[in-house]
Design an enzyme around this catalytic site. Sequence first.
Site, PDB file in Angstrom:
ATOM      1  CG  ASP A  83      -1.618  -1.281   0.767  1.00 29.79           C
ATOM      2  OD1 ASP A  83      -2.343  -1.306   0.613  1.00 29.79           O
ATOM      3  OD2 ASP A  83      -2.405  -1.582   2.207  1.00 29.79           O
ATOM      4  CE  LYS A 113       2.324  -2.265  -4.863  1.00 29.04           C
ATOM      5  NZ  LYS A 113       1.928  -2.194  -2.874  1.00 29.04           N
ATOM      6  N   GLY A 170      -4.179  -4.683  -3.607  1.00 30.39           N
ATOM      7  CA  GLY A 170      -5.475  -3.878  -3.635  1.00 30.39           C
ATOM      8  C   GLY A 170      -4.695  -2.296  -4.727  1.00 30.39           C
ATOM      9  CG  HIS A 171      -2.198  -2.094  -7.422  1.00 28.39           C
ATOM     10  ND1 HIS A 171      -1.280  -2.902  -7.957  1.00 28.39           N
ATOM     11  CD2 HIS A 171      -1.370  -2.451  -5.720  1.00 28.39           C
ATOM     12  CE1 HIS A 171      -0.059  -3.318  -6.707  1.00 28.39           C
ATOM     13  NE2 HIS A 171      -0.687  -3.726  -6.088  1.00 28.39           N
TER      14      HIS A 171
HETATM   15  P1  GDP Z   1      -1.163   0.284  -3.877  1.00 31.97           P
HETATM   16  O1  GDP Z   1      -1.519  -1.092  -2.622  1.00 31.97           O
HETATM   17  O2  GDP Z   1       0.983   0.404  -3.322  1.00 31.97           O
HETATM   18  O3  GDP Z   1      -1.140   0.810  -4.252  1.00 31.97           O
HETATM   19  O4  GDP Z   1      -1.114   1.619  -2.687  1.00 31.97           O
HETATM   20  P2  GDP Z   1      -2.795   1.602  -2.414  1.00 31.97           P
HETATM   21  O5  GDP Z   1      -3.428   1.861  -4.166  1.00 31.97           O
HETATM   22  O6  GDP Z   1      -3.519   0.001  -1.778  1.00 31.97           O
HETATM   23  O7  GDP Z   1      -3.533   2.770  -1.223  1.00 31.97           O
HETATM   24  C1  GDP Z   1      -2.605   4.101  -1.692  1.00 31.97           C
HETATM   25  C2  GDP Z   1      -3.872   5.109  -1.306  1.00 31.97           C
HETATM   26  O8  GDP Z   1      -2.976   6.191  -0.809  1.00 31.97           O
HETATM   27  C3  GDP Z   1      -4.127   5.116  -2.494  1.00 31.97           C
HETATM   28  O9  GDP Z   1      -5.597   5.604  -1.820  1.00 31.97           O
HETATM   29  C4  GDP Z   1      -3.933   5.821  -3.199  1.00 31.97           C
HETATM   30  O10 GDP Z   1      -5.019   6.975  -3.860  1.00 31.97           O
HETATM   31  C5  GDP Z   1      -3.338   7.118  -2.414  1.00 31.97           C
HETATM   32  N1  GDP Z   1      -2.345   7.438  -2.849  1.00 31.97           N
HETATM   33  C6  GDP Z   1      -0.589   7.415  -3.082  1.00 31.97           C
HETATM   34  N2  GDP Z   1      -0.076   8.284  -3.694  1.00 31.97           N
HETATM   35  C7  GDP Z   1      -0.455   9.375  -3.357  1.00 31.97           C
HETATM   36  C8  GDP Z   1      -0.107  10.697  -2.556  1.00 31.97           C
HETATM   37  O11 GDP Z   1       1.433  10.993  -2.864  1.00 31.97           O
HETATM   38  N3  GDP Z   1      -0.459  11.375  -1.643  1.00 31.97           N
HETATM   39  C9  GDP Z   1      -1.818  10.971  -0.828  1.00 31.97           C
HETATM   40  N4  GDP Z   1      -2.584  11.938   0.214  1.00 31.97           N
HETATM   41  N5  GDP Z   1      -2.657  10.020  -1.258  1.00 31.97           N
HETATM   42  C10 GDP Z   1      -1.527   8.668  -2.511  1.00 31.97           C
HETATM   43  P1  IMO Z   2      -0.552  -3.925  -2.128  1.00 35.06           P
HETATM   44  O1  IMO Z   2      -0.390  -4.591  -3.454  1.00 35.06           O
HETATM   45  C1  IMO Z   2      -1.215  -4.824   2.118  1.00 35.06           C
HETATM   46  C2  IMO Z   2      -1.138  -8.608   3.884  1.00 35.06           C
HETATM   47  C3  IMO Z   2      -2.411  -9.074   4.811  1.00 35.06           C
HETATM   48  C4  IMO Z   2      -1.774 -10.587   5.281  1.00 35.06           C
HETATM   49  C5  IMO Z   2      -0.917 -10.865   4.825  1.00 35.06           C
HETATM   50  C6  IMO Z   2      -0.758 -12.075   4.332  1.00 35.06           C
HETATM   51  O2  IMO Z   2      -2.323  -3.316  -2.809  1.00 35.06           O
HETATM   52  O3  IMO Z   2       0.200  -3.633  -1.486  1.00 35.06           O
HETATM   53  P2  IMO Z   2      -2.379 -12.787   2.358  1.00 35.06           P
HETATM   54  O4  IMO Z   2      -4.108 -12.496   2.200  1.00 35.06           O
HETATM   55  O5  IMO Z   2      -1.183 -12.891   0.936  1.00 35.06           O
HETATM   56  O6  IMO Z   2      -1.865 -14.222   2.542  1.00 35.06           O
HETATM   57  O7  IMO Z   2      -1.896 -12.088   3.967  1.00 35.06           O
HETATM   58  O8  IMO Z   2      -0.191 -10.110   3.325  1.00 35.06           O
HETATM   59  N1  IMO Z   2      -1.188  -8.500   2.282  1.00 35.06           N
HETATM   60  C7  IMO Z   2      -1.061  -6.457   1.952  1.00 35.06           C
HETATM   61  N2  IMO Z   2      -1.159  -5.554   2.797  1.00 35.06           N
HETATM   62  N3  IMO Z   2      -0.769  -4.088   0.297  1.00 35.06           N
HETATM   63  C8  IMO Z   2      -1.001  -5.742   0.431  1.00 35.06           C
HETATM   64  O9  IMO Z   2      -0.708  -5.750  -0.944  1.00 35.06           O
HETATM   65  C9  IMO Z   2      -1.197  -6.893   0.537  1.00 35.06           C
HETATM   66  N4  IMO Z   2      -1.687  -7.668  -0.208  1.00 35.06           N
HETATM   67  C10 IMO Z   2      -1.367  -8.759   0.984  1.00 35.06           C
HETATM   68  O10 IMO Z   2      -3.217  -7.714   5.398  1.00 35.06           O
HETATM   69  O11 IMO Z   2      -0.846  -9.171   6.337  1.00 35.06           O
HETATM   70 MG    MG Z   3      -2.910  -1.535  -1.566  1.00 30.64          MG
END
Ligand code: GDP
Ligand code: IMO
Ligand code: MG
Length: 429
Positions: free
Chosen positions: A13, A16, A40-41
């Site tokens: 999170d 990416k 979850g991207h």
């Molecule tokens: P990922 O799993 O690495 O793709 O990240 P997620 O999408 O799960 O979580 C990142 C969250 O931060 C999302 O809600 C993005 O929209 C938000 N986000 C990404 N870059 C920035 C940033 O530079 N500033 C802020 N405030 N939010 C961001």
């Molecule tokens: P992105 O790509 C954050 C965490 C789960 C749990 C552990 C194992 O959005 O960064 P799993 O279901 O993979 O066996 O769970 O890994 N986890 C993540 N945490 N971002 C993710 O993906 C994750 N995918 C799995 O919360 O702790």
């Molecule tokens: Mg994510």
Amino acid sequence: MANVTVIGAQWGDEGKGKIVDWLASRADVVVRFQGGHNAGHTLVVDGTTYKLSLLPSGIVRGTLSVIGNGIVLDPWHFRDEVAKLAGQGVNISPDNLHVAETAPLILPFHRDLDGLREDASGAGKIGTTRRGIGPAYEDKVGRRSIRVCDLAHLDDLEPQLDRICAHHDALRAGFGHPPIDRAAIVAELRAIAEFLLPYAKPVWVGLNEARKQGKRILFEGAQGVLLDIDHGTYPFVTSSNTIAGTASGGSGLGPSAVGFVLGIVKAYTTRVGSGPFPTELEDETGQRLGERGHEFGTVTGRKRRCGWFDAVLVRQSAAVSGITGIALTKLDVLDGFDTLKICTGYKLDGKIYDYLPPHASDQARVEPIYEEMPGWSESTAGARSWADLPAQAIKYIRRVEELIQCPVALVSTSPEREDTILVRDPFED
Ligand code: GDP
Ligand code: IMO
Ligand code: MG
């Protein structure tokens, strides 16, 4: 250097999705190579939010998107995610989305087992996404998987079903759960095969061809290095290798294809699920980071745990994964803090550590050593150039670079695609 591999450098999170989407304008192909729909991207484009779990983020721009052999694929989720994005106006077809024929499937009994184990583990649970990721990878390594290519051979499935059902029925019995309904599984697979098979390709052929033609390949990692099955905070990890090297084996290209390794690094630290987190803040400051950063899981909606930036962990991630440069995200979330803390080492039983010791109980007990820096009162939200950043924010970035021993290539200052500062173009490096 033609290719870029994006990986998370913390516990996932990090942002990416946003960075992959931004870079996708410079790429010819975007490839997912590990994990599954536990990811979850999030992408925000002109105010519209897209959430992707299994499909490569490049699909939103219409860039050729490939799901590699290294992922585990839930075919029903695949169908639903395609439909959801199509409903948002994203153009998806077998022309721009390819799925590896050799990818193992996540089946309903994998989800069952994930949930049964978590429920039975009480306080020791991993806090998985319950999507069957771990059990599906276990079956891959155990040579029991049903794979995408098997959907074209459903009349020959009996021997494989024997193997996989014998294994799962024994486990299910241990939980007091009924055996797998084989006929129902075959019927469900038959029904979904028609949807999935048109996307199935020998993706390694196309990717190798793209390489020969000098096309730019962008690899999209899921999770983060601290969740890596080898290098993460075991056993509180995911069931795949999340490091950059997996881009090669997980897609059918040699290791030289990996290219520039771009580690995505949040300007503070978050974690969702159980496991050690040395800089976690269970106080008002942690709450403030969570609220400012909207730190709720994209997949499960769970509140993410928040804490200060941990330079020890990111330096370790950069080393084990060979990170070339980082994208520092969510800098704007730190706006308005009087003081910022950065963890530069740990204390444990009178000893100082400059890395995270391997045992879970030690990881849970390490005490962070902090250095403090003044914060900044100006807003960095939406900044698109270095010149827009307050001096103190630049000092913070420079200190992060120094401590993690890795340069910054990009800085992100909001969820929006264009609110990004390019310091050094990873594709031109
Ligand atoms: P990922 O799993 O690495 O793709 O990240 P997620 O999408 O799960 O979580 C990142 C969250 O931060 C999302 O809600 C993005 O929209 C938000 N986000 C990404 N870059 C920035 C940033 O530079 N500033 C802020 N405030 N939010 C961001
Ligand atoms: P992105 O790509 C954050 C965490 C789960 C749990 C552990 C194992 O959005 O960064 P799993 O279901 O993979 O066996 O769970 O890994 N986890 C993540 N945490 N971002 C993710 O993906 C994750 N995918 C799995 O919360 O702790
Ligand atoms: Mg994510």
